[in-house]
Design an enzyme around this catalytic site. Structure first.
Site, mmCIF file in Angstrom:
data_model
loop_
_atom_site.group_PDB
_atom_site.id
_atom_site.type_symbol
_atom_site.label_atom_id
_atom_site.label_comp_id
_atom_site.label_asym_id
_atom_site.label_seq_id
_atom_site.Cartn_x
_atom_site.Cartn_y
_atom_site.Cartn_z
ATOM 1 N N CYS A 1 41.281 45.570 37.834
ATOM 2 C CA CYS A 1 41.056 46.463 39.086
ATOM 3 C C CYS A 1 42.080 46.051 40.201
ATOM 4 C CB CYS A 1 39.716 46.100 39.554
ATOM 5 S SG CYS A 1 38.986 46.791 41.001
ATOM 6 N N CYS B 1 40.136 44.863 43.517
ATOM 7 C CA CYS B 1 39.470 43.709 43.324
ATOM 8 C C CYS B 1 40.683 42.478 43.553
ATOM 9 C CB CYS B 1 39.312 43.506 41.849
ATOM 10 S SG CYS B 1 37.656 44.858 41.281
#
Length: 101
Positions: free
Chosen positions: A23, A26
């Protein structure tokens, strides 16, 4: 994350950062957390949970997208929940105020 955490008996508030290695947002949020980690840990315990590894924790908190942060007060109740990238100032505002209201 193999350790068991009793969220009903916390000694301090806990900030849980849910992320995934694949991600991109993230990674951005992790960089922000890394930058303010010492400030966060002065106030609360920090747990980083990879959703691909910590599936039970992900399910317990109904995490459906990442990055997600959940701040729990000492009673184990959700004080603040945020999905997506957020500024360090916003994170610290909540960290400083948990269990002070």
């Amino acid at each position: 994350m193999e350790e068991f955490i009793d969220f009903d008996n916390l000694k301090r508030p806990v900030l849980v950062q849910f992320y995934a290695d694949w991600c991109s947002p993230c990674k951005t949020l992790s960089g922000i957390i890394d930058h303010i980690e010492a400030d966060i840990e002065a106030e609360v315990d920090l747990i980083r949970a990879d959703i691909d590894q910590a599936k039970e924790l992900k399910e317990e908190f109904f995490v459906r997208s990442v990055p997600t942060m959940i701040l729990l007060n000492k009673q184990g109740d959700i004080y603040w929940r945020q999905t997506g990238v957020v500024s360090p100032e916003e994170i610290m505002k909540h960290v400083w105020n948990v269990d002070k209201e």
